[in-house]
Design a protein around this motif. Structure first.
Motif, PDB file in Angstrom:
ATOM      1  N   GLU A 166      49.613  40.591  38.845  1.00  0.00           N
ATOM      2  CA  GLU A 166      48.443  40.725  39.721  1.00  0.00           C
ATOM      3  C   GLU A 166      47.988  42.176  39.737  1.00  0.00           C
ATOM      4  OE1 GLU A 166      46.269  38.670  41.356  1.00  0.00           O
ATOM      5  OE2 GLU A 166      45.323  40.552  41.964  1.00  0.00           O
ATOM      6  N   ASP A 210      44.589  32.360  34.321  1.00  0.00           N
ATOM      7  CA  ASP A 210      43.556  31.882  35.240  1.00  0.00           C
ATOM      8  C   ASP A 210      42.763  33.069  35.803  1.00  0.00           C
ATOM      9  OD1 ASP A 210      42.119  30.253  36.975  1.00  0.00           O
ATOM     10  OD2 ASP A 210      43.671  30.297  38.523  1.00  0.00           O
ATOM     11  N   PHE A 238      47.479  35.777  36.002  1.00  0.00           N
ATOM     12  CA  PHE A 238      46.486  36.222  37.006  1.00  0.00           C
ATOM     13  C   PHE A 238      46.838  35.494  38.300  1.00  0.00           C
ATOM     14  CE2 PHE A 238      44.617  36.828  32.930  1.00  0.00           C
ATOM     15  CZ  PHE A 238      43.807  37.947  33.045  1.00  0.00           C
ATOM     16  N   PHE A 286      46.287  42.710  33.132  1.00  0.00           N
ATOM     17  CA  PHE A 286      46.868  41.763  32.169  1.00  0.00           C
ATOM     18  C   PHE A 286      46.814  42.319  30.748  1.00  0.00           C
ATOM     19  CE2 PHE A 286      45.502  38.501  29.034  1.00  0.00           C
ATOM     20  CZ  PHE A 286      46.710  37.848  28.872  1.00  0.00           C
ATOM     21  N   HIS A 299      44.545  22.893  40.829  1.00  0.00           N
ATOM     22  CA  HIS A 299      45.935  22.905  41.307  1.00  0.00           C
ATOM     23  C   HIS A 299      46.606  21.544  41.139  1.00  0.00           C
ATOM     24  CE1 HIS A 299      45.161  26.734  43.885  1.00  0.00           C
ATOM     25  NE2 HIS A 299      45.394  26.992  42.621  1.00  0.00           N
ATOM     26  N   SER A 306      48.339  28.970  43.121  1.00  0.00           N
ATOM     27  CA  SER A 306      49.152  28.609  41.945  1.00  0.00           C
ATOM     28  C   SER A 306      50.580  29.143  42.094  1.00  0.00           C
ATOM     29  CB  SER A 306      48.513  29.138  40.663  1.00  0.00           C
ATOM     30  OG  SER A 306      48.330  30.532  40.710  1.00  0.00           O
TER      31      SER A 306
HETATM   32  C1  LIG Z   1      41.122  33.259  39.855  1.00  0.00           C
HETATM   33  S1  LIG Z   1      42.260  34.298  40.683  1.00  0.00           S
HETATM   34  C2  LIG Z   1      43.793  33.503  40.424  1.00  0.00           C
HETATM   35  C3  LIG Z   1      43.995  32.295  41.235  1.00  0.00           C
HETATM   36  C4  LIG Z   1      45.380  31.705  41.140  1.00  0.00           C
HETATM   37  N1  LIG Z   1      45.798  31.518  39.750  1.00  0.00           N
HETATM   38  C5  LIG Z   1      45.415  30.364  41.822  1.00  0.00           C
HETATM   39  O1  LIG Z   1      45.135  29.329  41.195  1.00  0.00           O
HETATM   40  O2  LIG Z   1      45.756  30.322  43.026  1.00  0.00           O
HETATM   41  C6  LIG Z   1      42.407  35.669  39.594  1.00  0.00           C
HETATM   42  C7  LIG Z   1      43.377  36.734  40.089  1.00  0.00           C
HETATM   43  O3  LIG Z   1      43.555  37.693  39.048  1.00  0.00           O
HETATM   44  C8  LIG Z   1      43.491  38.998  39.595  1.00  0.00           C
HETATM   45  N2  LIG Z   1      42.992  39.859  38.492  1.00  0.00           N
HETATM   46  C9  LIG Z   1      41.709  40.116  38.164  1.00  0.00           C
HETATM   47  N3  LIG Z   1      41.654  40.861  37.037  1.00  0.00           N
HETATM   48  C10 LIG Z   1      42.932  41.050  36.643  1.00  0.00           C
HETATM   49  C11 LIG Z   1      43.520  41.705  35.531  1.00  0.00           C
HETATM   50  N4  LIG Z   1      42.772  42.327  34.631  1.00  0.00           N
HETATM   51  N5  LIG Z   1      44.855  41.681  35.399  1.00  0.00           N
HETATM   52  C12 LIG Z   1      45.627  41.040  36.311  1.00  0.00           C
HETATM   53  N6  LIG Z   1      45.125  40.401  37.409  1.00  0.00           N
HETATM   54  C13 LIG Z   1      43.797  40.410  37.569  1.00  0.00           C
HETATM   55  C14 LIG Z   1      42.562  38.899  40.769  1.00  0.00           C
HETATM   56  O4  LIG Z   1      42.819  39.923  41.723  1.00  0.00           O
HETATM   57  C15 LIG Z   1      42.883  37.516  41.301  1.00  0.00           C
HETATM   58  O5  LIG Z   1      43.906  37.549  42.261  1.00  0.00           O
END
Ligand SMILES: C[S@@+](CC[C@H](N)C(=O)[O-])C[C@H]1O[C@@H](n2cnc3c(N)ncnc32)[C@H](O)[C@@H]1O
Length: 388
Positions: free
Chosen positions: A89, A141, A44, A119, A17, A59
């Motif tokens: 998300e 991410d 993400f 995604f 971050h 983020s």
């Molecule tokens: C590592 S976390 C993100 C953290 C965030 N970027 C941060 O730094 O605060 C990954 C996120 O992506 C979501 N996620 C997982 N697979 C996904 C997908 N295929 N498409 C979209 N979101 C997804 C998860 O639920 C989670 O909230």
């Protein structure tokens, strides 16, 4: 500097971050000088493992804070820049939180959109939302790699002109998986081949795997804009000396690389402090006793560029006839070596002291650096090797 309480146990997220915050601030202030619209896409977004309701340790909260700050900063400079942010998300509960948060934001000058879904499936909708022209920063991410970091998955986004990317490359997972039969096809999709790392030391493996992936990323060239340039910075496990992931940054501008590596150089110190504190906390929890000295005041040295190696690198590049070294050349060197500008400056300074190299533009000026790469409209200064 103390790590905020909400990051305890996930200090690596604090490091990530910090980089996002430092870099986005510099980036948006630079881009805002010549573009009217800036877009930000968090592919993400979460919220994920948030420690507080205002999402200031996610983020989402960080990007929106920086966007607001840059919008106001640019306005004061007479630049009315439109910012738009898109958040993706998949998890239903997290998406609900995201929506509630965005709806409750008091500042409505920055338009925000949230999409729920996968995604991989949403890539076209993301590109539609971006439109063809506006500058767009993509933050990727994920938690894993599948249907995320494969080159074919990312290609539609990488081909988009006027875009930059920050990709979290889950190195620890990939290190474990890359030599297993079960994952061979996945590895081929990510690395373009099955990486062969037998006989390499852990450091060599890391360098090889990351460089191979960076090389593949660079092969995807957008319809317009300069050649892709890529650098990566490792984020380590807080209490063990092991890389968790690499934050990979892709741009088409030499200046982007130099600014990103400047942010990473600052991050290096943050990471060392953060890890020293996390290690101290772990020791204290184990022994049940508080330590006399705070790790915030003392940090052990971590792996750094070997000055002798950096000097050789310079001598290799310099010739006996004067050559101009500007931002393009600096970006080339940072990209190739993964060192920081500070390492290059220090080595050049030592070589100059030893009488082996000379900055022909340095004479008679007050200098804050040994080489001013940004001088002469970024064309830089004339450097020469004095020894044969
Ligand atoms: C590592 S976390 C993100 C953290 C965030 N970027 C941060 O730094 O605060 C990954 C996120 O992506 C979501 N996620 C997982 N697979 C996904 C997908 N295929 N498409 C979209 N979101 C997804 C998860 O639920 C989670 O909230």
């Amino acid at each position: 500097m103390q790590i905020p309480e909400s990051y305890h146990g996930r200090e690596q997220a604090f490091v990530k971050h910090q980089l996002l915050e430092t870099y986005l601030l510099r980036l948006f202030m630079i881009i805002g000088q010549y573009q009217k619209n800036i877009r930000y896409v968090d592919c993400f977004s979460g919220p994920w493992q948030e420690g507080c309701d205002d999402l200031q340790d996610t983020s989402i909260g960080i990007a929106l804070k920086i966007i607001q700050k840059c919008r106001e900063g640019l306005k004061q400079m007479g630049r009315n820049v439109t910012f738009q942010a898109l958040f993706i998300e998949k998890n239903k509960k997290s998406f609900q939180k995201l929506q509630n948060y965005l709806a409750a934001r008091p500042q409505k000058e920055v338009s925000t959109t949230a999409l729920t879904g996968d995604f991989f499936e949403l890539r076209e909708s993301i590109l539609e939302w971006c439109g063809p022209n506006d500058f767009t920063f993509f933050f990727i991410d994920p938690k894993g790699w599948k249907k995320v970091v494969e080159i074919s998955t990312l290609t539609p986004l990488l081909k988009r002109p006027n875009s930059e990317f920050l990709i979290n490359f889950m190195y620890e997972f990939l290190l474990r998986a890359h030599s297993q039969d079960l994952f061979q096809e996945d590895m081929r999709a990510i690395f373009g081949e099955i990486p062969e790392t037998d006989g390499r030391s852990p450091e060599e493996k890391e360098e090889y795997l990351v460089k191979l992936y960076l090389k593949r990323l660079k092969e995807i060239v957008p319809a317009r804009g300069g050649k892709p340039r890529v650098v990566s910075v490792p984020v380590l496990e807080p209490t063990i000396d092991r890389t968790l992931y690499h934050l990979i940054y892709l741009t088409r501008h030499a200046k982007g690389i130099t600014v990103f590596m400047e942010a990473s150089e600052k991050l290096d110190l943050v990471q060392r402090r953060t890890r020293a504190q996390a290690k101290q906390k772990k020791r204290e929890n184990k022994s049940g006793q508080l330590e006399l000295f705070s790790s915030a005041d003392w940090m052990p040295m971590e792996k750094h560029a070997d000055p002798a190696e950096v000097k050789l690198f310079w001598l290799d590049r310099l010739t006996n006839s004067p050559c101009q070294f500007g931002i393009e050349e600096l970006a080339d060197m940072l990209e190739e070596s993964a060192w920081f500008e500070g390492d290059l400056q220090a080595a050049f300074g030592e070589l100059a002291k030893e009488g082996k190299v000379k900055n022909l533009d340095a004479t008679g000026k007050r200098r804050s650096k040994f080489v001013h790469f940004a001088e002469n409209h970024s064309k830089g200064e004339f450097l020469i090797k004095v020894i044969p």
